[in-house]
Write a protein that holds these residues in place. Structure first.
Motif, PDB file in Angstrom:
ATOM      1  N   TRP A  21     -14.765   3.556 -12.844  1.00 48.70           N
ATOM      2  CA  TRP A  21     -13.353   3.239 -13.143  1.00 48.70           C
ATOM      3  C   TRP A  21     -12.973   3.760 -14.517  1.00 48.70           C
ATOM      4  N   LYS A  22     -11.783   4.328 -14.617  1.00 45.31           N
ATOM      5  CA  LYS A  22     -11.309   4.745 -15.940  1.00 45.31           C
ATOM      6  C   LYS A  22      -9.816   4.434 -16.062  1.00 45.31           C
ATOM      7  N   ALA A  23      -9.332   4.410 -17.289  1.00 46.05           N
ATOM      8  CA  ALA A  23      -7.909   4.155 -17.521  1.00 46.05           C
ATOM      9  C   ALA A  23      -7.096   5.169 -16.725  1.00 46.05           C
ATOM     10  N   GLY A  24      -6.006   4.704 -16.094  1.00 49.59           N
ATOM     11  CA  GLY A  24      -5.177   5.598 -15.290  1.00 49.59           C
ATOM     12  C   GLY A  24      -5.537   5.573 -13.812  1.00 49.59           C
ATOM     13  N   ASP A  25      -6.587   4.808 -13.434  1.00 53.15           N
ATOM     14  CA  ASP A  25      -6.952   4.674 -12.024  1.00 53.15           C
ATOM     15  C   ASP A  25      -6.131   3.560 -11.361  1.00 53.15           C
ATOM     16  N   ALA A  26      -5.900   3.702 -10.072  1.00 49.56           N
ATOM     17  CA  ALA A  26      -5.302   2.609  -9.288  1.00 49.56           C
ATOM     18  C   ALA A  26      -5.909   2.636  -7.895  1.00 49.56           C
ATOM     19  N   TRP A  27      -6.242   1.454  -7.367  1.00 52.75           N
ATOM     20  CA  TRP A  27      -6.663   1.363  -5.966  1.00 52.75           C
ATOM     21  C   TRP A  27      -5.454   1.646  -5.094  1.00 52.75           C
ATOM     22  N   LEU A  28      -5.679   2.391  -4.037  1.00 51.69           N
ATOM     23  CA  LEU A  28      -4.607   2.658  -3.071  1.00 51.69           C
ATOM     24  C   LEU A  28      -4.986   2.015  -1.745  1.00 51.69           C
ATOM     25  N   ALA A  29      -4.137   1.092  -1.265  1.00 51.90           N
ATOM     26  CA  ALA A  29      -4.374   0.470   0.049  1.00 51.90           C
ATOM     27  C   ALA A  29      -3.324   1.034   1.001  1.00 51.90           C
ATOM     28  N   GLY A  30      -2.326   0.229   1.381  1.00 51.59           N
ATOM     29  CA  GLY A  30      -1.279   0.745   2.263  1.00 51.59           C
ATOM     30  C   GLY A  30      -0.304   1.659   1.537  1.00 51.59           C
ATOM     31  N   GLY A  31      -0.216   1.515   0.219  1.00 47.90           N
ATOM     32  CA  GLY A  31       0.663   2.361  -0.591  1.00 47.90           C
ATOM     33  C   GLY A  31       2.134   1.978  -0.531  1.00 47.90           C
ATOM     34  N   THR A  32       2.472   0.878   0.154  1.00 54.43           N
ATOM     35  CA  THR A  32       3.899   0.566   0.342  1.00 54.43           C
ATOM     36  C   THR A  32       4.574   0.182  -0.971  1.00 54.43           C
ATOM     37  N   TRP A  33       3.833  -0.406  -1.878  1.00 54.52           N
ATOM     38  CA  TRP A  33       4.405  -0.661  -3.203  1.00 54.52           C
ATOM     39  C   TRP A  33       4.136   0.508  -4.136  1.00 54.52           C
ATOM     40  N   LEU A  34       2.884   1.021  -4.112  1.00 55.14           N
ATOM     41  CA  LEU A  34       2.530   2.092  -5.059  1.00 55.14           C
ATOM     42  C   LEU A  34       3.487   3.270  -4.948  1.00 55.14           C
ATOM     43  N   GLY A  62     -15.488 -19.484  10.125  1.00 56.97           N
ATOM     44  CA  GLY A  62     -14.053 -19.275   9.933  1.00 56.97           C
ATOM     45  C   GLY A  62     -13.651 -17.832  10.148  1.00 56.97           C
ATOM     46  N   LEU A  63     -12.740 -17.345   9.312  1.00 53.80           N
ATOM     47  CA  LEU A  63     -12.175 -15.995   9.471  1.00 53.80           C
ATOM     48  C   LEU A  63     -12.359 -15.210   8.181  1.00 53.80           C
ATOM     49  N   ARG A  64     -12.859 -13.973   8.340  1.00 51.11           N
ATOM     50  CA  ARG A  64     -12.953 -13.062   7.199  1.00 51.11           C
ATOM     51  C   ARG A  64     -11.882 -11.994   7.397  1.00 51.11           C
ATOM     52  N   ILE A  65     -11.000 -11.898   6.446  1.00 50.13           N
ATOM     53  CA  ILE A  65      -9.932 -10.898   6.509  1.00 50.13           C
ATOM     54  C   ILE A  65     -10.255  -9.830   5.474  1.00 50.13           C
ATOM     55  N   ALA A  66     -10.468  -8.600   5.937  1.00 49.78           N
ATOM     56  CA  ALA A  66     -10.710  -7.514   4.984  1.00 49.78           C
ATOM     57  C   ALA A  66      -9.452  -7.293   4.165  1.00 49.78           C
ATOM     58  N   ALA A  67      -9.623  -6.936   2.901  1.00 48.30           N
ATOM     59  CA  ALA A  67      -8.447  -6.659   2.066  1.00 48.30           C
ATOM     60  C   ALA A  67      -7.594  -5.558   2.686  1.00 48.30           C
ATOM     61  N   THR A  68      -8.228  -4.641   3.422  1.00 52.28           N
ATOM     62  CA  THR A  68      -7.500  -3.517   4.016  1.00 52.28           C
ATOM     63  C   THR A  68      -6.896  -3.833   5.390  1.00 52.28           C
ATOM     64  N   VAL A 102       6.802  -0.442   6.842  1.00 50.63           N
ATOM     65  CA  VAL A 102       6.048  -1.147   5.806  1.00 50.63           C
ATOM     66  C   VAL A 102       5.057  -2.104   6.455  1.00 50.63           C
ATOM     67  N   TRP A 103       5.517  -2.824   7.441  1.00 50.97           N
ATOM     68  CA  TRP A 103       4.726  -3.850   8.116  1.00 50.97           C
ATOM     69  C   TRP A 103       3.440  -3.274   8.706  1.00 50.97           C
ATOM     70  N   ASN A 104       3.519  -2.027   9.183  1.00 53.99           N
ATOM     71  CA  ASN A 104       2.349  -1.398   9.809  1.00 53.99           C
ATOM     72  C   ASN A 104       1.451  -0.672   8.815  1.00 53.99           C
ATOM     73  N   ALA A 105       1.868  -0.572   7.569  1.00 61.68           N
ATOM     74  CA  ALA A 105       1.034   0.091   6.557  1.00 61.68           C
ATOM     75  C   ALA A 105       0.512  -0.895   5.526  1.00 61.68           C
ATOM     76  N   ALA A 106       1.328  -1.897   5.172  1.00 65.82           N
ATOM     77  CA  ALA A 106       0.952  -2.831   4.105  1.00 65.82           C
ATOM     78  C   ALA A 106      -0.293  -3.617   4.499  1.00 65.82           C
ATOM     79  N   THR A 107      -1.130  -3.904   3.507  1.00 68.43           N
ATOM     80  CA  THR A 107      -2.373  -4.632   3.764  1.00 68.43           C
ATOM     81  C   THR A 107      -2.295  -6.054   3.207  1.00 68.43           C
ATOM     82  N   VAL A 108      -3.165  -6.890   3.745  1.00 68.51           N
ATOM     83  CA  VAL A 108      -3.239  -8.281   3.275  1.00 68.51           C
ATOM     84  C   VAL A 108      -3.686  -8.291   1.806  1.00 68.51           C
TER      85      VAL A 108
END
Ligand SMILES: Cc1cc2nc3c(=O)[nH]c(=O)nc-3n(C[C@H](O)[C@H](O)[C@H](O)COP(=O)(O)OP(=O)(O)OC[C@H]3O[C@@H](n4cnc5c(N)ncnc54)[C@H](O)[C@@H]3O)c2cc1C
Length: 276
Positions: A21-34, A62-68, A102-108
């Motif tokens: 990790w370095k300054a200027g990095d960002a995780w990209l998930a669904g990208g709907t906000w990014l 119980g239930l495990r929900i992946a972040a993605t 958005v609904w189909n791309a955004a992640t939990v």
């Protein structure tokens, strides 16, 4: 929107591929906000979707929900018949101010990491005793309750380089009966108040989770369903009138009014006296 400061995209396929990790990095998930607004401080995106985490896993714990896991995937899931809390999944998934796209791309995970007051995945997982598993840059893991993960609007408990891996919802929470109330200024608007009450299967202890009307989730727990007056008093103690959230989606005074009203409706619904 084009992110004109981004010069590199990493696409790790397993944990050992994650770049340092370095300054200027960002995780990209669904990208709907990014991709919805300029990100002038971001130079590299680390796309976590190709890590290939199974979206949803059910077992006796119980239930495990992946972040993605996508919001649409969560909404489309069929849960065991004895999970009394099941309706809350659909109710929360439908509480986005969001188009089909958005609904189909955004992640939990993206929704929880955004830490917006109107984050419906925060409401859902906080109300169901969600526990976050976080990958730390030294190759280890740590766990934080969703309630403690969300610190305030767009502030979460992640240190630089930490990645939200999954959210675990325990079986005992999933077997609780739920009651849900939500309001926004317009029919598909961003939530101004979203409250979830849950009652244990034996009709014993009661928990109320208040979101959207407050900057971060507020959880109140009672050994039994409280009276109207006790509930009202507990909410006022936990959230002084000046502490309600203020933005274009609702004034603090209106959010407080709706919070108290919904809390009482939820109390009555779980008591079995009112369903609407
Ligand atoms: C039209 C529209 C309507 C929206 N409505 C709502 C709404 O009603 N309520 C609401 O809360 N939000 C809303 N949003 C904001 C956003 O789209 C959602 O919060 C969405 O769930 C974010 O998920 P994502 O996967 O797209 O996240 P991304 O855009 O990919 O990422 C969001 C942020 O979280 C970080 N991140 C993502 N995943 C992880 C992870 N696993 N670990 C660590 N950091 C991570 C990213 O680096 C980024 O900072 C809306 C956005 C749009 C464009």
């Amino acid at each position: 929107m084009d992110l004109h400061t981004v010069t590199e995209i990493a696409r790790p396929r397993q944990r050992s591929d994650l770049p340092a990790w370095k300054a200027g990095d960002a995780w990209l998930a669904g990208g709907t906000w990014l991709f919805s607004e300029p990100q002038t401080s971001v130079n590299r995106l680390v796309d976590i979707v190709d890590l290939g985490w199974p979206a949803l896993q059910i077992d006796e714990q119980g239930l495990r929900i992946a972040a993605t896991c996508k919001i649409a995937e969560l909404d489309g899931m069929t849960f065991p018949a004895n999970w009394a809390a099941t309706p809350l999944f659909n109710q929360c998934c439908r509480s986005f101010l969001a188009s089909f796209k958005v609904w189909n791309a955004a992640t939990v995970g993206g929704n929880i990491c955004m830490a917006l007051p109107a984050g419906p995945m925060i409401s859902l997982t906080a109300a169901l005793d969600g526990l976050c598993t976080i990958w730390t840059p030294d190759g280890k893991e740590r766990r934080v309750a969703v309630l403690d993960f969300v610190l305030g609007p767009q502030r979460n408990a992640l240190a630089p380089g930490e990645l939200l891996r999954l959210i675990h919802l325990p079986i005992l929470a999933l077997r609780r009966r739920g009651a849900f109330r939500q309001i926004s200024l317009s029919p598909l608007g961003r939530s101004a108040a979203l409250l979830i009450g849950t009652l244990s299967p034996d009709g014993g202890d009661f928990a109320l989770t208040i979101t959207a009307s407050t900057p971060r989730p507020v959880r109140l727990a009672f050994p039994a369903l409280p009276s109207t007056a006790v509930l009202h008093e507990a909410i006022d103690q936990a959230i002084p009138p000046t502490q309600y959230y203020a933005d274009v989606h609702g004034t603090p005074a209106w959010r407080r009014y709706m919070t108290l009203l919904f809390a009482e409706e939820i109390r009555r619904e779980l008591e079995g006296k009112d369903s609407a």
